[in-house]
Design an enzyme around this catalytic site. Structure first.
Site, PDB file in Angstrom:
ATOM      1  N   TYR A   1     -33.449 -17.634  39.783  1.00 42.66           N
ATOM      2  CA  TYR A   1     -34.859 -17.592  40.164  1.00 42.66           C
ATOM      3  C   TYR A   1     -35.687 -17.834  38.914  1.00 42.66           C
ATOM      4  O   TYR A   1     -35.162 -17.818  37.801  1.00 42.66           O
ATOM      5  CB  TYR A   1     -35.253 -16.246  40.807  1.00 42.66           C
ATOM      6  CG  TYR A   1     -34.631 -15.027  40.167  1.00 42.66           C
ATOM      7  CD1 TYR A   1     -34.958 -14.653  38.871  1.00 42.66           C
ATOM      8  CD2 TYR A   1     -33.705 -14.250  40.853  1.00 42.66           C
ATOM      9  CE1 TYR A   1     -34.384 -13.537  38.279  1.00 42.66           C
ATOM     10  CE2 TYR A   1     -33.130 -13.139  40.269  1.00 42.66           C
ATOM     11  CZ  TYR A   1     -33.472 -12.788  38.985  1.00 42.66           C
ATOM     12  OH  TYR A   1     -32.902 -11.694  38.400  1.00 42.66           O
TER      13      TYR A   1
ATOM     14  N   GLU B   1     -23.842 -14.705  34.118  1.00 40.39           N
ATOM     15  CA  GLU B   1     -23.910 -13.576  35.051  1.00 40.39           C
ATOM     16  C   GLU B   1     -22.474 -13.363  35.493  1.00 40.39           C
ATOM     17  O   GLU B   1     -21.930 -14.138  36.280  1.00 40.39           O
ATOM     18  CB  GLU B   1     -24.801 -13.903  36.256  1.00 40.39           C
ATOM     19  CG  GLU B   1     -26.274 -14.042  35.940  1.00 40.39           C
ATOM     20  CD  GLU B   1     -26.989 -12.704  35.795  1.00 40.39           C
ATOM     21  OE1 GLU B   1     -26.377 -11.662  36.079  1.00 40.39           O
ATOM     22  OE2 GLU B   1     -28.168 -12.717  35.386  1.00 40.39           O
TER      23      GLU B   1
ATOM     24  N   ARG C   1     -32.002  -0.036  33.597  1.00 42.91           N
ATOM     25  CA  ARG C   1     -31.934  -1.439  33.197  1.00 42.91           C
ATOM     26  C   ARG C   1     -32.679  -1.713  31.883  1.00 42.91           C
ATOM     27  O   ARG C   1     -32.237  -2.481  31.042  1.00 42.91           O
ATOM     28  CB  ARG C   1     -32.565  -2.271  34.326  1.00 42.91           C
ATOM     29  CG  ARG C   1     -32.878  -3.728  34.000  1.00 42.91           C
ATOM     30  CD  ARG C   1     -33.524  -4.378  35.221  1.00 42.91           C
ATOM     31  NE  ARG C   1     -34.150  -5.660  34.931  1.00 42.91           N
ATOM     32  CZ  ARG C   1     -33.564  -6.831  35.148  1.00 42.91           C
ATOM     33  NH1 ARG C   1     -32.347  -6.889  35.607  1.00 42.91           N
ATOM     34  NH2 ARG C   1     -34.201  -7.957  34.893  1.00 42.91           N
TER      35      ARG C   1
ATOM     36  N   HIS D   1     -24.696 -11.105  31.058  1.00 42.55           N
ATOM     37  CA  HIS D   1     -25.308 -10.250  32.070  1.00 42.55           C
ATOM     38  C   HIS D   1     -24.348 -10.080  33.244  1.00 42.55           C
ATOM     39  O   HIS D   1     -23.278 -10.662  33.277  1.00 42.55           O
ATOM     40  CB  HIS D   1     -26.602 -10.896  32.584  1.00 42.55           C
ATOM     41  CG  HIS D   1     -27.704 -10.945  31.581  1.00 42.55           C
ATOM     42  ND1 HIS D   1     -28.747 -10.067  31.593  1.00 42.55           N
ATOM     43  CD2 HIS D   1     -27.923 -11.777  30.533  1.00 42.55           C
ATOM     44  CE1 HIS D   1     -29.570 -10.336  30.601  1.00 42.55           C
ATOM     45  NE2 HIS D   1     -29.088 -11.372  29.928  1.00 42.55           N
ATOM     46  N   ALA D   2     -24.795  -9.310  34.227  1.00 49.15           N
ATOM     47  CA  ALA D   2     -24.075  -9.179  35.494  1.00 49.15           C
ATOM     48  C   ALA D   2     -25.105  -8.749  36.535  1.00 49.15           C
ATOM     49  O   ALA D   2     -26.125  -8.171  36.175  1.00 49.15           O
ATOM     50  CB  ALA D   2     -22.981  -8.117  35.397  1.00 49.15           C
ATOM     51  N   TYR D   3     -24.909  -8.957  37.830  1.00 48.15           N
ATOM     52  CA  TYR D   3     -23.777  -9.628  38.398  1.00 48.15           C
ATOM     53  C   TYR D   3     -24.273 -10.791  39.227  1.00 48.15           C
ATOM     54  O   TYR D   3     -25.395 -10.750  39.711  1.00 48.15           O
ATOM     55  CB  TYR D   3     -22.983  -8.657  39.309  1.00 48.15           C
ATOM     56  CG  TYR D   3     -23.782  -8.046  40.434  1.00 48.15           C
ATOM     57  CD1 TYR D   3     -23.782  -8.621  41.717  1.00 48.15           C
ATOM     58  CD2 TYR D   3     -24.560  -6.915  40.225  1.00 48.15           C
ATOM     59  CE1 TYR D   3     -24.519  -8.048  42.753  1.00 48.15           C
ATOM     60  CE2 TYR D   3     -25.299  -6.343  41.261  1.00 48.15           C
ATOM     61  CZ  TYR D   3     -25.272  -6.922  42.513  1.00 48.15           C
ATOM     62  OH  TYR D   3     -26.015  -6.362  43.532  1.00 48.15           O
TER      63      TYR D   3
ATOM     64  N   HIS E   1     -29.371  -5.699  29.432  1.00 50.03           N
ATOM     65  CA  HIS E   1     -29.681  -4.783  30.539  1.00 50.03           C
ATOM     66  C   HIS E   1     -28.639  -3.670  30.565  1.00 50.03           C
ATOM     67  O   HIS E   1     -27.435  -3.934  30.647  1.00 50.03           O
ATOM     68  CB  HIS E   1     -29.702  -5.543  31.869  1.00 50.03           C
ATOM     69  CG  HIS E   1     -30.854  -6.493  31.959  1.00 50.03           C
ATOM     70  ND1 HIS E   1     -30.750  -7.760  32.468  1.00 50.03           N
ATOM     71  CD2 HIS E   1     -32.147  -6.340  31.577  1.00 50.03           C
ATOM     72  CE1 HIS E   1     -31.934  -8.346  32.415  1.00 50.03           C
ATOM     73  NE2 HIS E   1     -32.806  -7.512  31.880  1.00 50.03           N
ATOM     74  N   ALA E   2     -29.129  -2.435  30.524  1.00 50.85           N
ATOM     75  CA  ALA E   2     -28.252  -1.290  30.271  1.00 50.85           C
ATOM     76  C   ALA E   2     -27.133  -1.123  31.295  1.00 50.85           C
ATOM     77  O   ALA E   2     -26.000  -0.853  30.946  1.00 50.85           O
ATOM     78  CB  ALA E   2     -29.101  -0.027  30.199  1.00 50.85           C
ATOM     79  N   ARG E   3     -27.455  -1.269  32.575  1.00 53.70           N
ATOM     80  CA  ARG E   3     -26.472  -0.918  33.613  1.00 53.70           C
ATOM     81  C   ARG E   3     -25.373  -1.948  33.794  1.00 53.70           C
ATOM     82  O   ARG E   3     -24.422  -1.718  34.539  1.00 53.70           O
ATOM     83  CB  ARG E   3     -27.197  -0.720  34.936  1.00 53.70           C
ATOM     84  CG  ARG E   3     -27.942  -1.959  35.436  1.00 53.70           C
ATOM     85  CD  ARG E   3     -28.850  -1.572  36.588  1.00 53.70           C
ATOM     86  NE  ARG E   3     -29.637  -2.695  37.090  1.00 53.70           N
ATOM     87  CZ  ARG E   3     -30.519  -2.583  38.091  1.00 53.70           C
ATOM     88  NH1 ARG E   3     -30.699  -1.416  38.671  1.00 53.70           N
ATOM     89  NH2 ARG E   3     -31.206  -3.630  38.499  1.00 53.70           N
ATOM     90  N   GLU E   4     -25.477  -3.096  33.130  1.00 53.47           N
ATOM     91  CA  GLU E   4     -24.494  -4.162  33.305  1.00 53.47           C
ATOM     92  C   GLU E   4     -23.337  -3.951  32.330  1.00 53.47           C
ATOM     93  O   GLU E   4     -23.172  -4.679  31.359  1.00 53.47           O
ATOM     94  CB  GLU E   4     -25.200  -5.518  33.107  1.00 53.47           C
ATOM     95  CG  GLU E   4     -26.343  -5.698  34.109  1.00 53.47           C
ATOM     96  CD  GLU E   4     -27.339  -6.797  33.745  1.00 53.47           C
ATOM     97  OE1 GLU E   4     -27.111  -7.537  32.765  1.00 53.47           O
ATOM     98  OE2 GLU E   4     -28.368  -6.914  34.442  1.00 53.47           O
TER      99      GLU E   4
ATOM    100  N   ASN F   1     -35.319  -8.660  28.757  1.00 56.29           N
ATOM    101  CA  ASN F   1     -35.149 -10.086  29.032  1.00 56.29           C
ATOM    102  C   ASN F   1     -36.412 -10.695  29.657  1.00 56.29           C
ATOM    103  O   ASN F   1     -36.372 -11.737  30.290  1.00 56.29           O
ATOM    104  CB  ASN F   1     -33.945 -10.319  29.954  1.00 56.29           C
ATOM    105  CG  ASN F   1     -33.351 -11.697  29.762  1.00 56.29           C
ATOM    106  OD1 ASN F   1     -33.493 -12.293  28.686  1.00 56.29           O
ATOM    107  ND2 ASN F   1     -32.708 -12.230  30.797  1.00 56.29           N
ATOM    108  N   ARG F   2     -37.553 -10.023  29.462  1.00 59.81           N
ATOM    109  CA  ARG F   2     -38.863 -10.574  29.861  1.00 59.81           C
ATOM    110  C   ARG F   2     -39.860 -10.407  28.711  1.00 59.81           C
ATOM    111  O   ARG F   2     -41.032 -10.661  28.890  1.00 59.81           O
ATOM    112  CB  ARG F   2     -39.432  -9.838  31.089  1.00 59.81           C
ATOM    113  CG  ARG F   2     -38.589  -9.892  32.347  1.00 59.81           C
ATOM    114  CD  ARG F   2     -38.561 -11.265  32.986  1.00 59.81           C
ATOM    115  NE  ARG F   2     -37.804 -11.242  34.244  1.00 59.81           N
ATOM    116  CZ  ARG F   2     -36.478 -11.284  34.323  1.00 59.81           C
ATOM    117  NH1 ARG F   2     -35.753 -11.387  33.231  1.00 59.81           N
ATOM    118  NH2 ARG F   2     -35.878 -11.252  35.502  1.00 59.81           N
TER     119      ARG F   2
END
Ligand code: NAG
Ligand code: NAG
Ligand code: NAG
Ligand code: NAG
Ligand code: ZN
Length: 438
Positions: A377, A399, A255, A325-327, A197-200, A272-273
């Site tokens: 989740y 995370e 993301r 990943h984060a967060y 995910h780009a923003r992490e 990631n899906r």
């Protein structure tokens, strides 16, 4: 080895320069991201009933908020900690609504543009003159990371081999580092990827940190020496290269990947899906404009396909898959797509338990751990579940920090503590693996 760390004294010496930089960032001097986040807020909401959750979902969809946590509006339910990034023109409406409906909330970030500029003005100045004093305590652009990989490939050929496993949607090479002492004997391997995910941004920073630590300490630290002697590590510092680049140049909170869609103007797929495990079922969206869009078909994204092909090819000797990943501060293992425990659960569970304890021993930071479905989740089509189904026995998703105070804008000052504690967790899992549990 000079390349691997900067002397501490330099940080202190660079402080006046920091202040200088702060001046330069005053209004009028080319605002970051064209000032697009001015007045935006990040608000934390916790619905206390299903009724509240229902109305929250509705308003989040209406205002087209950028959800920071959870990743999809569909996961909002009673008691869910929900962090939303609301554009400036929507925040007044949302706050008024929350007040009226008496929904518990708190403003986490008052002005996102200010928060973003503050974070970057406090960073130590980059050393652009030479690679010999590489700074691991700042976030690096894609170009910087790729130059760094290239440099290590040239200077540490005994321990590192850099190769490409394919090309991204926009044609960028997908580089992986193979780390470990070369040996004729058969060696098992560990796969580590960061930046799905780009923003992490803390993810890629950790991948770089891991490589630095390995090279710096494998002679002096017996655990690291064992890891380098007995295993190979395949490290992909930036999985979603197009998205990461875009998060530096256009949208800090991007993301997804950057692939185009024939019928909608929205771009990108949630990498990631997009994996072929219960693809596009619960916790994934079929709509291209959603942040959890699963894509038109499994492995539609060239980045996902390239990694899947590599893991399929090497699954016999890859014993662990770790994804960063984060967060949220969690250590997750399968399943993500259903509420069920995996076979030989106790082994993976004890590895996770020990790893979070090792992590906590450094600064007291607590991580939750457990199956992703019940701890975070339910989400289908994740890389971790896919790696597990493909035959890799130990698969984990980290995370990293924090739990929402800074969210995706984790300050560079926290790179060092975050990476230091995470190193212990990763080393602990790796040593567990070498002991062949069960
Ligand atoms: C906020 O501004 C954006 C673009 O400037 C617009 O598309 C959107 O409809 C506006 N939202 C509200 C609630 O006014
Ligand atoms: C890494 O170095 C080796 C030589 O040691 C070279 O063959 C290889 O092409 C280099 N990798 C990349 C991606 O440049
Ligand atoms: C579970 O552990 C047993 C040995 O205790 C092993 O034979 C079996 O392959 C393991 N199953 C999985 C799915 O890892
Ligand atoms: C892993 O962590 C546990 C504490 O949770 C500790 O007792 C153990 O020594 C650690 N193992 C390694 C190899 O670091
Ligand atoms: Zn993520």
């Amino acid at each position: 080895m000079k390349f691997l760390g900067k002397p501490r004294s330099q940080t202190a010496a660079s402080l006046p320069l920091c202040l200088l930089l702060l001046k330069i960032l005053q209004p009028g001097h080319g605002r970051l991201y064209s000032n697009r986040y001015a007045g935006d807020k990040v608000i934390r909401l916790i619905p206390s009933s299903e009724q509240e959750a229902y109305t929250l979902k509705k308003i989040c969809r209406q205002l087209k908020v950028d959800l920071w946590q959870p990743s999809s509006v569909s996961h909002i339910s009673e008691g869910t900690v929900t962090d939303v990034h609301v554009p400036q023109n929507g925040s007044r409406a949302l706050l008024a609504f929350l007040q009226e409906a008496d929904i518990l909330h708190k403003i986490l970030i008052e002005d996102l543009q200010k928060a973003l500029e503050q974070g970057s003005s406090l960073r130590p100045p980059r050393n652009r003159r030479s690679l010999s004093e590489y700074n691991y305590e700042v976030y690096h652009s894609l170009e910087e990371i790729q130059n760094w990989m290239q440099h290590l490939n040239n200077t540490h050929s005994g321990l590192i081999h850099m190769f490409s496993i394919g090309k991204s949607y926009e044609g960028r090479p997908l580089f992986v580092l193979k780390l470990g002492r070369r040996s004729r004997a058969y060696k098992n391997a560990v796969w580590i990827d960061c930046g799905i995910h780009a923003r992490e941004w803390i993810g890629p920073a950790f991948c770089q940190w891991f490589v630095k630590e390995a090279l710096l300490t494998y002679k002096s630290d017996p655990t690291m020496r064992k890891m380098m002697n007995h295993l190979y590590f395949y490290i992909m510092p930036v999985f979603n290269v197009d998205g990461y680049h875009f998060s530096w140049t256009n949208d800090r909170f991007w993301r997804k990947t950057r692939s185009r869609n024939s019928r909608f103007h929205c771009r990108g797929v949630d990498a990631n899906r997009n994996w072929k495990v219960k693809w596009c079922d619960e916790g994934a969206s079929m709509h291209p404009c959603d942040d959890t869009y699963c894509g038109p078909f499994p492995e539609s994204e060239p980045e996902v396909k390239a990694v899947a092909n590599f893991l399929r090819k090497h699954r016999k000797h890859i014993k662990a898959y770790l994804s960063f990943h984060a967060y949220a501060q969690m250590l997750l293992y399968p399943y993500s797509y259903k509420y069920a425990t995996i076979p030989n659960f106790s082994c993976v569970e004890s590895a996770a338990y020990k790893a979070v304890n090792a992590l906590r021993s450094v600064y007291g930071v607590r991580y939750r751990y457990g199956p992703a479905s019940s701890t975070l989740y339910v989400s289908s089509g994740s890389s971790m579940d896919w790696a597990y189904k493909t035959g890799i026995p130990y698969t984990f998703a980290f995370e990293l920090r924090d739990t929402g105070h800074f969210g995706f804008l984790l300050p560079e000052m926290l790179i060092q503590p975050t990476c230091t504690e995470t190193m212990l967790a990763v080393k602990n899992i790796t040593m567990h693996l070498l002991r062949k549990c069960p």
